[in-house]
Design a protein around this motif. Structure first.
Motif, PDB file in Angstrom:
ATOM      1  N   THR A  41       0.842  -1.194   0.000  1.00  0.00           N
ATOM      2  CA  THR A  41       0.000   0.000   0.000  1.00  0.00           C
ATOM      3  C   THR A  41       0.877   1.243   0.000  1.00  0.00           C
ATOM      4  N   LEU A  42       0.309   2.332  -0.516  1.00  0.00           N
ATOM      5  CA  LEU A  42       0.944   3.637  -0.449  1.00  0.00           C
ATOM      6  C   LEU A  42      -0.129   4.649  -0.045  1.00  0.00           C
ATOM      7  N   PRO A  43       0.225   5.651   0.771  1.00  0.00           N
ATOM      8  CA  PRO A  43      -0.782   6.603   1.248  1.00  0.00           C
ATOM      9  C   PRO A  43      -1.010   7.778   0.293  1.00  0.00           C
ATOM     10  N   VAL A  44      -2.261   8.151   0.165  1.00  0.00           N
ATOM     11  CA  VAL A  44      -2.651   9.375  -0.525  1.00  0.00           C
ATOM     12  C   VAL A  44      -3.610  10.124   0.404  1.00  0.00           C
ATOM     13  N   LEU A  45      -3.214  11.303   0.826  1.00  0.00           N
ATOM     14  CA  LEU A  45      -3.997  12.104   1.766  1.00  0.00           C
ATOM     15  C   LEU A  45      -4.407  11.315   3.004  1.00  0.00           C
ATOM     16  N   GLY A  46      -3.509  10.452   3.446  1.00  0.00           N
ATOM     17  CA  GLY A  46      -3.740   9.731   4.686  1.00  0.00           C
ATOM     18  C   GLY A  46      -4.477   8.419   4.545  1.00  0.00           C
ATOM     19  N   THR A  47      -4.908   8.052   3.338  1.00  0.00           N
ATOM     20  CA  THR A  47      -5.550   6.756   3.114  1.00  0.00           C
ATOM     21  C   THR A  47      -4.578   5.825   2.423  1.00  0.00           C
ATOM     22  N   SER A  48      -4.362   4.663   3.005  1.00  0.00           N
ATOM     23  CA  SER A  48      -3.453   3.677   2.423  1.00  0.00           C
ATOM     24  C   SER A  48      -4.165   2.951   1.286  1.00  0.00           C
ATOM     25  N   LEU A  49      -3.714   3.189   0.060  1.00  0.00           N
ATOM     26  CA  LEU A  49      -4.322   2.585  -1.120  1.00  0.00           C
ATOM     27  C   LEU A  49      -3.512   1.384  -1.584  1.00  0.00           C
ATOM     28  N   LEU A  50      -4.223   0.350  -2.026  1.00  0.00           N
ATOM     29  CA  LEU A  50      -3.539  -0.831  -2.541  1.00  0.00           C
ATOM     30  C   LEU A  50      -2.806  -0.515  -3.842  1.00  0.00           C
ATOM     31  N   VAL A  51      -1.607  -1.013  -3.957  1.00  0.00           N
ATOM     32  CA  VAL A  51      -0.870  -0.932  -5.219  1.00  0.00           C
ATOM     33  C   VAL A  51      -1.136  -2.246  -5.942  1.00  0.00           C
ATOM     34  N   THR A  52      -2.142  -2.242  -6.779  1.00  0.00           N
ATOM     35  CA  THR A  52      -2.573  -3.493  -7.404  1.00  0.00           C
ATOM     36  C   THR A  52      -3.267  -3.208  -8.719  1.00  0.00           C
ATOM     37  N   ASP A  53      -3.573  -4.272  -9.463  1.00  0.00           N
ATOM     38  CA  ASP A  53      -4.332  -4.163 -10.705  1.00  0.00           C
ATOM     39  C   ASP A  53      -5.500  -5.142 -10.639  1.00  0.00           C
ATOM     40  N   TYR A  54      -6.265  -5.235 -11.719  1.00  0.00           N
ATOM     41  CA  TYR A  54      -7.450  -6.092 -11.720  1.00  0.00           C
ATOM     42  C   TYR A  54      -7.090  -7.546 -11.426  1.00  0.00           C
ATOM     43  N   GLN A  55      -6.073  -8.043 -12.098  1.00  0.00           N
ATOM     44  CA  GLN A  55      -5.691  -9.445 -11.935  1.00  0.00           C
ATOM     45  C   GLN A  55      -5.171  -9.725 -10.532  1.00  0.00           C
ATOM     46  N   GLY A  56      -4.337  -8.828 -10.024  1.00  0.00           N
ATOM     47  CA  GLY A  56      -3.776  -9.022  -8.698  1.00  0.00           C
ATOM     48  C   GLY A  56      -4.834  -8.968  -7.612  1.00  0.00           C
ATOM     49  N   LEU A  57      -5.781  -8.036  -7.728  1.00  0.00           N
ATOM     50  CA  LEU A  57      -6.826  -7.929  -6.718  1.00  0.00           C
ATOM     51  C   LEU A  57      -7.767  -9.129  -6.784  1.00  0.00           C
ATOM     52  N   ALA A  58      -8.072  -9.605  -7.986  1.00  0.00           N
ATOM     53  CA  ALA A  58      -8.935 -10.778  -8.114  1.00  0.00           C
ATOM     54  C   ALA A  58      -8.313 -11.990  -7.432  1.00  0.00           C
ATOM     55  N   ALA A  59      -7.023 -12.194  -7.647  1.00  0.00           N
ATOM     56  CA  ALA A  59      -6.336 -13.325  -7.014  1.00  0.00           C
ATOM     57  C   ALA A  59      -6.344 -13.184  -5.502  1.00  0.00           C
ATOM     58  N   ALA A  60      -6.128 -11.965  -5.015  1.00  0.00           N
ATOM     59  CA  ALA A  60      -6.134 -11.733  -3.571  1.00  0.00           C
ATOM     60  C   ALA A  60      -7.515 -12.005  -2.982  1.00  0.00           C
ATOM     61  N   CYS A  61      -8.564 -11.581  -3.678  1.00  0.00           N
ATOM     62  CA  CYS A  61      -9.927 -11.796  -3.182  1.00  0.00           C
ATOM     63  C   CYS A  61     -10.253 -13.284  -3.066  1.00  0.00           C
ATOM     64  N   LEU A  62      -9.825 -14.080  -4.023  1.00  0.00           N
ATOM     65  CA  LEU A  62     -10.060 -15.519  -3.951  1.00  0.00           C
ATOM     66  C   LEU A  62      -9.359 -16.116  -2.732  1.00  0.00           C
ATOM     67  N   GLY A  63      -8.187 -15.586  -2.423  1.00  0.00           N
ATOM     68  CA  GLY A  63      -7.477 -16.047  -1.237  1.00  0.00           C
ATOM     69  C   GLY A  63      -8.148 -15.613   0.054  1.00  0.00           C
TER      70      GLY A  63
END
Length: 257
Positions: A3-25
Motif C-alpha cells: 500500500t501507499l498513502p494518498v492524503l492519509g488513506t493507504s491505497l492498494l498498489v494493485t491491478d485487476y488481476q492481482g486484486l482478483a487473485a487476492a480476493c479468492l485467497g
C-alpha cells in the motif's frame, strides 16, 4: 499487499488481476475482509471528515478506483498503468469466478437485481448466487423494516464467499461498519455505482474519458442535480489538500495514518 498513502488513506498498489487473485485467497480465510473501492471522493472525505474516517475504519483495504489516485500513487513510485474501477472489477470478476465460490448481492432496486443476476449468469453459467436483498438502506447502515434482521441472519447462515454491496456512499460504508463484526468470514466489496452500471440502469463513461480521469465529469453531466454540489465540493477539497499537504507530505502519509 503493498500500500501507499494518498492524503492519509493507504491505497492498494494493485491491478485487476492481482486484486482478483487476492480476493479468492481472502475468501478462504476464517475472517471477514472488507474492501472499499476508493475514488477521490472517498479519499477526500476520509481526509476532511473525522466522522467519515471513523465510519470507514472497518475496512481492511482501499483499491484505487480513480485515475487521479493512480497518478498520485505513481508519483510515489507505484508504477500502475490503470485504476481498479469498481464496475469493471465486478464485471470481470463475476464473469470468470470459479463455481465453488458463492456470492450475495446487497443493494440496488428490485429491477436492478432482476437484470443483474441473469446478465452475469448468462456470461458465467456456473456463477453461484446464494441470496440477495434489493431495497433501502438507511443513513445509519440499517436496512429498512424487517429486512435488517432477516438479511443479517441470512448472510450469517449462508456464509457467502463474497458480499457485493451497492448502496452508495455513505450508506454502504455505514452498513459495513454496522455489520462486518457480525460476519465470521467472506469478502465484502462496496462497489456502489457498479450495480446500476452492470445492470444497464445507468450509463458509464466511455473508456477514453475514464483514462483521462474524467469519469466524474461524465457522471456530473448525467446527474447534475444529484451529484453537482458533491462533486464540485470534493474535487476542490482534493486539490486543496494535495497542495496544502505538499507532495512530499501526502506521498509519505499526509497528516492521517
Amino acid at each position: 499487499m503493498t500500500t501507499l498513502p494518498v492524503l492519509g488513506t493507504s491505497l492498494l498498489v494493485t491491478d485487476y488481476q492481482g486484486l482478483a487473485a487476492a480476493c479468492l485467497g481472502w475468501a478462504r480465510v476464517r475472517r471477514c475482509v472488507a474492501l472499499d473501492f476508493a475514488n477521490t471522493q472517498i479519499v477526500t472525505m476520509r481526509r476532511h471528515d473525522p466522522a467519515f474516517r471513523a465510519l470507514t475504519s472497518a475496512y481492511d483495504y482501499f483499491p484505487p478506483d480513480g485515475m487521479p489516485l493512480v497518478w498520485c500513487l505513481n508519483r510515489a513510485g507505484a508504477g500502475l498503468s490503470d485504476r481498479v474501477y469498481g464496475p469493471t472489477f465486478m464485471r470481470q470478476f463475476l464473469s470468470t469466478a470459479p463455481p465453488e465460490y458463492s456470492h450475495y448481492l446487497l443493494g440496488g432496486s428490485e429491477e436492478c437485481g432482476a437484470r443483474l443476476r441473469p446478465k452475469f449468469q448468462e456470461i458465467n453459467p456456473n456463477l453461484k448466487f446464494v441470496g440477495a436483498f434489493h431495497g433501502k438502506c438507511l443513513v445509519d447502515g440499517t436496512l429498512e423494516g424487517a429486512a435488517e434482521l432477516q438479511v443479517t441472519s441470512e448472510i450469517q447462515r449462508l456464509a457467502p464467499d463474497f458480499v457485493w454491496v451497492g448502496f452508495g456512499t455513505p450508506k454502504q460504508q455505514a452498513w459495513v461498519k454496522k455489520h462486518k463484526h457480525l460476519l465470521q468470514r467472506g469478502v465484502i466489496l462496496t462497489v456502489g455505482f457498479a450495480f446500476d452500471v452492470n445492470a444497464g440502469m445507468k450509463p458509464d463513461a466511455p473508456l477514453w474519458i475514464q483514462r483521462l480521469g474524467l469519469t466524474w465529469l461524465f457522471r456530473l453531466a448525467s446527474e447534475p442535480r444529484r451529484l453537482g454540489a458533491r462533486y464540485l465540493h470534493n474535487n476542490f477539497l482534493f486539490l486543496w489538500y494535495l497542495v496544502t499537504d505538499g507532495i512530499k507530505g501526502w506521498a509519505r502519509g499526509g497528516s492521517g495514518s
